[in-house]
Design an enzyme around this catalytic site. Structure first.
Site, PDB file in Angstrom:
ATOM      1  N   GLU A  82       0.797  -1.237   0.000  1.00 63.13           N
ATOM      2  CA  GLU A  82       0.000   0.000   0.000  1.00 63.13           C
ATOM      3  C   GLU A  82       0.829   1.286   0.000  1.00 63.13           C
ATOM      4  O   GLU A  82       0.583   2.190   0.801  1.00 63.13           O
ATOM      5  CB  GLU A  82      -0.970  -0.025   1.190  1.00 63.13           C
ATOM      6  CG  GLU A  82      -1.896  -1.233   1.145  1.00 63.13           C
ATOM      7  CD  GLU A  82      -2.805  -1.354   2.371  1.00 63.13           C
ATOM      8  OE1 GLU A  82      -2.756  -0.486   3.252  1.00 63.13           O
ATOM      9  OE2 GLU A  82      -3.561  -2.335   2.441  1.00 63.13           O
TER      10      GLU A  82
ATOM     11  N   ASN B 176       2.113  -5.233  -3.164  1.00 63.49           N
ATOM     12  CA  ASN B 176       0.707  -5.524  -2.879  1.00 63.49           C
ATOM     13  C   ASN B 176      -0.065  -4.229  -2.607  1.00 63.49           C
ATOM     14  O   ASN B 176       0.415  -3.374  -1.862  1.00 63.49           O
ATOM     15  CB  ASN B 176       0.662  -6.425  -1.638  1.00 63.49           C
ATOM     16  CG  ASN B 176      -0.703  -7.017  -1.351  1.00 63.49           C
ATOM     17  OD1 ASN B 176      -1.303  -7.645  -2.225  1.00 63.49           O
ATOM     18  ND2 ASN B 176      -1.192  -6.839  -0.132  1.00 63.49           N
TER      19      ASN B 176
ATOM     20  N   HIS C 133     -10.443  -5.962  -2.551  1.00 69.66           N
ATOM     21  CA  HIS C 133     -11.531  -5.821  -1.572  1.00 69.66           C
ATOM     22  C   HIS C 133     -12.660  -5.077  -2.288  1.00 69.66           C
ATOM     23  O   HIS C 133     -12.587  -3.870  -2.480  1.00 69.66           O
ATOM     24  CB  HIS C 133     -11.068  -5.003  -0.364  1.00 69.66           C
ATOM     25  CG  HIS C 133      -9.994  -5.660   0.443  1.00 69.66           C
ATOM     26  ND1 HIS C 133     -10.234  -6.792   1.197  1.00 69.66           N
ATOM     27  CD2 HIS C 133      -8.693  -5.352   0.632  1.00 69.66           C
ATOM     28  CE1 HIS C 133      -9.114  -7.146   1.816  1.00 69.66           C
ATOM     29  NE2 HIS C 133      -8.167  -6.287   1.483  1.00 69.66           N
TER      30      HIS C 133
ATOM     31  N   GLU D 221      -6.193 -10.642  -1.358  1.00 68.97           N
ATOM     32  CA  GLU D 221      -7.044 -10.407  -0.178  1.00 68.97           C
ATOM     33  C   GLU D 221      -8.510 -10.337  -0.584  1.00 68.97           C
ATOM     34  O   GLU D 221      -9.275  -9.515  -0.091  1.00 68.97           O
ATOM     35  CB  GLU D 221      -6.636  -9.100   0.531  1.00 68.97           C
ATOM     36  CG  GLU D 221      -5.166  -9.058   0.921  1.00 68.97           C
ATOM     37  CD  GLU D 221      -4.760  -7.788   1.660  1.00 68.97           C
ATOM     38  OE1 GLU D 221      -5.643  -7.030   2.126  1.00 68.97           O
ATOM     39  OE2 GLU D 221      -3.545  -7.538   1.773  1.00 68.97           O
TER      40      GLU D 221
ATOM     41  N   ASP E 235     -12.240 -10.230  -1.098  1.00 69.30           N
ATOM     42  CA  ASP E 235     -13.556 -10.312  -0.452  1.00 69.30           C
ATOM     43  C   ASP E 235     -14.511  -9.431  -1.240  1.00 69.30           C
ATOM     44  O   ASP E 235     -14.101  -8.440  -1.842  1.00 69.30           O
ATOM     45  CB  ASP E 235     -13.535  -9.994   1.052  1.00 69.30           C
ATOM     46  CG  ASP E 235     -12.825  -8.710   1.429  1.00 69.30           C
ATOM     47  OD1 ASP E 235     -12.701  -7.809   0.576  1.00 69.30           O
ATOM     48  OD2 ASP E 235     -12.392  -8.594   2.587  1.00 69.30           O
TER      49      ASP E 235
HETATM   50  O1  9MR Z   1      -7.670  -8.006   8.306  1.00 64.04           O
HETATM   51  C1  9MR Z   1      -6.753  -7.188   8.984  1.00 64.04           C
HETATM   52  C2  9MR Z   1      -7.370  -6.671  10.271  1.00 64.04           C
HETATM   53  O2  9MR Z   1      -7.559  -7.752  11.180  1.00 64.04           O
HETATM   54  C3  9MR Z   1      -6.495  -5.611  10.883  1.00 64.04           C
HETATM   55  O3  9MR Z   1      -7.158  -5.039  11.989  1.00 64.04           O
HETATM   56  C4  9MR Z   1      -6.170  -4.560   9.858  1.00 64.04           C
HETATM   57  C5  9MR Z   1      -5.265  -3.516  10.459  1.00 64.04           C
HETATM   58  O4  9MR Z   1      -4.778  -2.637   9.514  1.00 64.04           O
HETATM   59  O5  9MR Z   1      -5.528  -5.153   8.749  1.00 64.04           O
HETATM   60  C6  9MR Z   1      -6.372  -6.040   8.088  1.00 64.04           C
HETATM   61  O6  9MR Z   1      -5.751  -6.550   6.942  1.00 64.04           O
HETATM   62  C7  9MR Z   1      -5.415  -5.602   5.950  1.00 64.04           C
HETATM   63  C8  9MR Z   1      -4.192  -6.095   5.233  1.00 64.04           C
HETATM   64  O7  9MR Z   1      -3.169  -6.328   6.147  1.00 64.04           O
HETATM   65  C9  9MR Z   1      -3.738  -5.105   4.173  1.00 64.04           C
HETATM   66  N1  9MR Z   1      -4.797  -4.776   3.269  1.00 64.04           N
HETATM   67  C10 9MR Z   1      -6.048  -4.367   3.893  1.00 64.04           C
HETATM   68  C11 9MR Z   1      -6.494  -5.420   4.888  1.00 64.04           C
HETATM   69  C12 9MR Z   1      -7.852  -5.058   5.439  1.00 64.04           C
HETATM   70  O8  9MR Z   1      -7.790  -3.886   6.201  1.00 64.04           O
END
Ligand code: 9MR
Length: 356
Positions: free
Chosen positions: A173, A214, A251, A280, A282
């Site tokens: 990101e 990513n 997402h 990722e 969904d």
């Molecule tokens: O799913 C993850 C969630 O449990 C955490 O609280 C969050 C914190 O930033 O991160 C989520 O996973 C993220 C991933 O690491 C990077 N892309 C976005 C995902 C969803 O927020």
């Protein structure tokens, strides 16, 4: 079978053709038995689970896993039955693996890696360098001190997991949502070369792991952010910066919908000479609408030979970071949703093909 024999015997040698017909038939039967045995050995559950069906197409099917759910029998039952790749959802992030500078903590991440290895699953490492989920001490660093801390972090973590990671999300990101530039962050302020330094550092630590960039909102080919990431990857390939793959988080919801040009995006990244992974996935929604979109995503990946696999961001809707959007393949009770069936059917469509 007669047709098969007739076609097959057309390519037999003169010596074979001169053998008595019974010998030819028994030889062909033997070949058939071997072929059937190989097919069964490939996967006893081919066509009936996400992982086995994806494997039949030369792909993997993965999920994000939370270490604290590995004691939930329903969760683990689905995980072990359906998936052959796992991504630790939070356990490999900087705040989890280096809570104090120079003090590394791998207990939760190791638990996931051990579970994966014990059950024949591979692991996507997530994520080595990211502006978010940094430990407090790193958030307070800047300049050379932060750059050195990043390099040390990547070296230590990638070395700890050396040989156990299929692909690392080396940088996560790093681009702004609009404007086509980099996201402002403490890492970005250490200098524009922080991303390539991260990739070179990861390559040195674990040369066998695929190294991915990513990001999210990089699915629509016309979006500035997609173009910005594309241009970075193109530049890295041209200058020999080690990068092997691009992860599209994917997402999807009403604000960031599945775009009709998704396949074009996958194809264009792949054409740069990198693998493409859906990292990722969904899709918020329900019923047949959600199922259709899931099917479309799978068909798009299968249409691009360098789209090597799909990971969904959790198992049951209740495991999701966006639980209220019910974006996953299993409901809160662990039952298969229409989206699951759409994914499995898309994976199985057209029969089995060899890996790309
Ligand atoms: O799913 C993850 C969630 O449990 C955490 O609280 C969050 C914190 O930033 O991160 C989520 O996973 C993220 C991933 O690491 C990077 N892309 C976005 C995902 C969803 O927020």
């Amino acid at each position: 079978m007669d047709k098969l024999l007739a076609r097959g015997s057309g390519s037999l040698s003169a010596a074979a053709r001169s053998r008595p017909r019974t010998a030819v038939v028994s030889m062909m039967a033997g070949v058939a038995v071997i072929a059937a045995t190989v097919a069964v050995a490939t996967s006893a559950s081919a066509g009936t689970t996400l992982g086995a069906s994806a494997a039949e197409k030369g792909r993997y099917f993965g999920t994000a896993v939370a270490a604290n759910k590995l004691s939930d029998a329903t969760y683990v039952g689905i995980l072990n039955r359906e998936f052959n790749m796992v991504t630790p959802e939070n356990e490999m992030k900087w705040d989890a693996t280096e809570p104090s500078q120079g003090q590394f903590s791998y207990t939760s991440a190791d638990r996931i890696v051990s579970h994966a290895q014990a059950n024949g699953m591979r692991v996507r490492g997530h994520a080595l360098a990211w502006h978010s989920q940094q430990p407090g001490w790193a958030q307070n660093l800047s300049g050379t001190a932060l750059r050195q801390a990043m390099v040390n972090h990547i070296t230590q973590v990638a070395t700890h997991y050396k040989g156990k990671i299929y692909a690392w999300d080396v940088v996560n990101e790093a681009f702004a949502d609009s404007g086509g530039g980099r996201r402002d962050s403490n890492l970005q302020r250490t200098g524009n070369d922080w991303i390539e330094v991260a990739f070179r550092t990861a390559r040195a630590a674990d040369p066998a792991a695929k190294l991915c960039y990513n990001d999210y909102n990089t699915d629509n080919w016309t979006w500035e952010k997609t173009q910005a990431v594309y241009n970075m990857v193109k530049d890295f390939k041209a200058r020999g910066v080690p990068i092997d793959c691009v992860g599209l988080q994917s997402h999807f919801n009403s604000g960031s919908p599945y775009p009709s040009n998704y396949r074009t995006t996958l194809q264009n990244f792949a054409a740069l000479g990198v693998d493409v992974q859906i990292t990722e996935l969904d899709i918020e929604g329900s019923g047949s609408t959600q199922a259709t979109t899931y099917g479309n995503v799978v068909r798009d990946c299968l249409a691009v030979s360098r789209c090597t696999g799909i990971t969904v961001w959790g198992i049951r809707d209740t495991d999701s970071w966006r639980a209220s959007g019910t974006p996953l393949l299993f409901d809160g009770n662990g039952n298969k949703k229409p989206a699951y069936t759409a994914v499995l059917d898309a994976l199985n469509a057209g029969g089995t093909t060899p890996p790309p």
